[in-house]
Design a protein around this motif. Structure first.
Motif, PDB file in Angstrom:
ATOM      1  N   GLU A 119       2.258   0.879  -6.232  1.00 41.37           N
ATOM      2  CA  GLU A 119       2.910   1.480  -4.742  1.00 41.37           C
ATOM      3  C   GLU A 119       3.524   2.754  -4.966  1.00 41.37           C
ATOM      4  O   GLU A 119       3.262   3.610  -4.109  1.00 41.37           O
ATOM      5  CB  GLU A 119       4.217   0.291  -4.426  1.00 41.37           C
ATOM      6  CG  GLU A 119       5.007   0.774  -3.233  1.00 41.37           C
ATOM      7  CD  GLU A 119       6.099  -0.117  -3.021  1.00 41.37           C
ATOM      8  OE1 GLU A 119       7.268   0.248  -2.419  1.00 41.37           O
ATOM      9  OE2 GLU A 119       6.082  -1.559  -3.153  1.00 41.37           O
ATOM     10  N   GLU A 120       3.951   3.151  -6.124  1.00 40.33           N
ATOM     11  CA  GLU A 120       4.306   4.364  -6.376  1.00 40.33           C
ATOM     12  C   GLU A 120       3.302   5.467  -6.238  1.00 40.33           C
ATOM     13  O   GLU A 120       3.400   6.312  -5.650  1.00 40.33           O
ATOM     14  CB  GLU A 120       4.957   4.513  -8.026  1.00 40.33           C
ATOM     15  CG  GLU A 120       6.511   3.984  -7.980  1.00 40.33           C
ATOM     16  CD  GLU A 120       6.952   4.227  -9.320  1.00 40.33           C
ATOM     17  OE1 GLU A 120       8.253   4.070  -9.418  1.00 40.33           O
ATOM     18  OE2 GLU A 120       6.142   3.904 -10.314  1.00 40.33           O
ATOM     19  N   ILE A 121       2.131   5.149  -6.582  1.00 42.22           N
ATOM     20  CA  ILE A 121       1.037   5.981  -6.673  1.00 42.22           C
ATOM     21  C   ILE A 121       0.405   6.028  -5.425  1.00 42.22           C
ATOM     22  O   ILE A 121       0.312   7.130  -4.867  1.00 42.22           O
ATOM     23  CB  ILE A 121      -0.061   5.475  -7.868  1.00 42.22           C
ATOM     24  CG1 ILE A 121       0.383   5.634  -9.351  1.00 42.22           C
ATOM     25  CG2 ILE A 121      -1.559   6.460  -7.751  1.00 42.22           C
ATOM     26  CD1 ILE A 121      -0.575   4.933 -10.339  1.00 42.22           C
ATOM     27  N   ILE A 122       0.293   4.978  -4.732  1.00 45.14           N
ATOM     28  CA  ILE A 122      -0.364   5.314  -3.418  1.00 45.14           C
ATOM     29  C   ILE A 122       0.852   6.094  -2.538  1.00 45.14           C
ATOM     30  O   ILE A 122       0.539   6.759  -1.715  1.00 45.14           O
ATOM     31  CB  ILE A 122      -0.650   3.785  -2.929  1.00 45.14           C
ATOM     32  CG1 ILE A 122      -1.672   3.234  -3.500  1.00 45.14           C
ATOM     33  CG2 ILE A 122      -0.683   3.789  -1.251  1.00 45.14           C
ATOM     34  CD1 ILE A 122      -2.029   1.691  -3.250  1.00 45.14           C
ATOM     35  N   THR A 123       2.164   5.778  -2.767  1.00 44.72           N
ATOM     36  CA  THR A 123       3.088   6.462  -1.929  1.00 44.72           C
ATOM     37  C   THR A 123       3.115   8.104  -2.302  1.00 44.72           C
ATOM     38  O   THR A 123       3.169   8.904  -1.396  1.00 44.72           O
ATOM     39  CB  THR A 123       4.418   6.056  -2.231  1.00 44.72           C
ATOM     40  OG1 THR A 123       4.546   4.745  -1.730  1.00 44.72           O
ATOM     41  CG2 THR A 123       5.501   6.850  -1.340  1.00 44.72           C
ATOM     42  N   LYS A 124       2.894   8.458  -3.494  1.00 51.46           N
ATOM     43  CA  LYS A 124       2.835   9.866  -3.963  1.00 51.46           C
ATOM     44  C   LYS A 124       1.544  10.359  -3.464  1.00 51.46           C
ATOM     45  O   LYS A 124       1.450  11.603  -3.116  1.00 51.46           O
ATOM     46  CB  LYS A 124       3.030   9.892  -5.537  1.00 51.46           C
ATOM     47  CG  LYS A 124       4.322   9.440  -6.143  1.00 51.46           C
ATOM     48  CD  LYS A 124       4.116   9.771  -7.735  1.00 51.46           C
ATOM     49  CE  LYS A 124       5.110   9.073  -8.458  1.00 51.46           C
ATOM     50  NZ  LYS A 124       4.803   9.243  -9.763  1.00 51.46           N
ATOM     51  N   THR A 125       0.464   9.725  -3.406  1.00 47.85           N
ATOM     52  CA  THR A 125      -0.860  10.249  -3.357  1.00 47.85           C
ATOM     53  C   THR A 125      -1.704   9.864  -1.964  1.00 47.85           C
ATOM     54  O   THR A 125      -2.462  10.783  -1.509  1.00 47.85           O
ATOM     55  CB  THR A 125      -2.082   9.950  -4.732  1.00 47.85           C
ATOM     56  OG1 THR A 125      -2.031   8.755  -4.334  1.00 47.85           O
ATOM     57  CG2 THR A 125      -1.218  10.297  -5.848  1.00 47.85           C
ATOM     58  N   HIS A 126      -1.147   9.021  -1.307  1.00 50.17           N
ATOM     59  CA  HIS A 126      -1.645   8.487  -0.119  1.00 50.17           C
ATOM     60  C   HIS A 126      -3.314   8.456  -0.491  1.00 50.17           C
ATOM     61  O   HIS A 126      -4.023   8.425   0.508  1.00 50.17           O
ATOM     62  CB  HIS A 126      -1.627   9.882   0.990  1.00 50.17           C
ATOM     63  CG  HIS A 126      -0.298   9.520   1.783  1.00 50.17           C
ATOM     64  ND1 HIS A 126      -0.271  10.031   2.779  1.00 50.17           N
ATOM     65  CD2 HIS A 126       0.672   9.146   1.401  1.00 50.17           C
ATOM     66  CE1 HIS A 126       1.100   9.958   3.427  1.00 50.17           C
ATOM     67  NE2 HIS A 126       1.704   9.318   2.099  1.00 50.17           N
ATOM     68  N   VAL A 127      -3.457   7.812  -1.655  1.00 48.81           N
ATOM     69  CA  VAL A 127      -4.803   7.417  -1.915  1.00 48.81           C
ATOM     70  C   VAL A 127      -5.190   6.325  -1.249  1.00 48.81           C
ATOM     71  O   VAL A 127      -4.350   5.255  -0.909  1.00 48.81           O
ATOM     72  CB  VAL A 127      -4.940   7.277  -3.317  1.00 48.81           C
ATOM     73  CG1 VAL A 127      -4.271   6.297  -4.071  1.00 48.81           C
ATOM     74  CG2 VAL A 127      -6.455   7.023  -3.905  1.00 48.81           C
ATOM     75  N   ASN A 128      -6.189   5.789  -0.873  1.00 48.10           N
ATOM     76  CA  ASN A 128      -6.869   4.734  -0.044  1.00 48.10           C
ATOM     77  C   ASN A 128      -6.685   3.561  -1.257  1.00 48.10           C
ATOM     78  O   ASN A 128      -7.119   3.376  -2.224  1.00 48.10           O
ATOM     79  CB  ASN A 128      -8.176   4.858   0.318  1.00 48.10           C
ATOM     80  CG  ASN A 128      -8.734   3.558   0.889  1.00 48.10           C
ATOM     81  OD1 ASN A 128      -8.635   2.517   0.438  1.00 48.10           O
ATOM     82  ND2 ASN A 128      -9.273   3.910   1.979  1.00 48.10           N
ATOM     83  N   PRO A 129      -6.025   2.527  -0.710  1.00 54.91           N
ATOM     84  CA  PRO A 129      -5.689   1.270  -1.813  1.00 54.91           C
ATOM     85  C   PRO A 129      -7.121   0.931  -2.465  1.00 54.91           C
ATOM     86  O   PRO A 129      -6.997   0.331  -3.743  1.00 54.91           O
ATOM     87  CB  PRO A 129      -5.231   0.374  -1.139  1.00 54.91           C
ATOM     88  CG  PRO A 129      -4.305   1.049   0.068  1.00 54.91           C
ATOM     89  CD  PRO A 129      -5.286   2.231   0.432  1.00 54.91           C
ATOM     90  N   HIS A 130      -8.224   0.707  -1.603  1.00 57.85           N
ATOM     91  CA  HIS A 130      -9.560   0.318  -2.019  1.00 57.85           C
ATOM     92  C   HIS A 130      -9.896   1.416  -3.192  1.00 57.85           C
ATOM     93  O   HIS A 130     -10.547   1.110  -4.506  1.00 57.85           O
ATOM     94  CB  HIS A 130     -10.500   0.286  -1.071  1.00 57.85           C
ATOM     95  CG  HIS A 130     -11.767  -0.092  -1.693  1.00 57.85           C
ATOM     96  ND1 HIS A 130     -12.228  -1.197  -2.097  1.00 57.85           N
ATOM     97  CD2 HIS A 130     -13.065   0.801  -1.756  1.00 57.85           C
ATOM     98  CE1 HIS A 130     -13.413  -1.297  -2.352  1.00 57.85           C
ATOM     99  NE2 HIS A 130     -14.119  -0.112  -1.967  1.00 57.85           N
TER     100      HIS A 130
END
Length: 144
Positions: A119-130
């Protein structure tokens, strides 16, 4: 500028569109504004080593709307950044192709290895979860 890619996983468009007022030097934070593709803004914490580099550039940078510009004050483009990455990789005798996507993915791998949560990484980077799941699987398989 290149440290931003390698340590924060910012996209080229986010770096070239960065403005002086987006950087909070006293609190070591940066506002990443939405663009045509990524429509949400976010605030990231900037590591000290990057903040020092940004401070140095801020003192000598030419007057420009954008934080990063050419020495003449003209805006830089994603192509300019790509050419700069190729030049710096050649100067460092790196035989592989180096681009902003590679640096972005490397930054995400570092975040995984440092114990940041999904969750932290996706929030920081807006990387697509896939895409994140593929990177994380690769890290796990290769035991990086």
């Amino acid at each position: 500028m290149l440290l931003l890619f390698g340590m924060t996983a910012l996209r080229v468009s986010e770096v070239v569109n960065l403005r002086r007022e987006d950087i909070d030097f006293s609190n070591k934070k940066m506002l990443i504004r939405p663009d045509k593709v990524y429509r949400r803004e976010r605030i990231i914490i900037v590591p000290d080593v990057i903040m020092e580099s940004l401070n140095k550039w801020n003192l000598k940078r030419p007057a420009s709307d954008n934080f990063f510009s050419t020495l003449k004050g003209d805006p830089i483009s994603p192509r300019y950044v790509g050419d700069l990455l190729k030049k710096k990789a050649a100067e460092a005798n790196i035989p592989k192709t180096v681009n902003s996507l590679l640096l972005r993915q490397r930054a995400i791998v570092s975040m995984i290895k440092n114990g940041d949560t999904t969750e932290e990484i996706i929030t920081k980077t807006h990387v697509n979860p896939h895409v994140f799941n593929r990177i994380q699987t690769t890290v796990n398989i290769l035991d990086l």
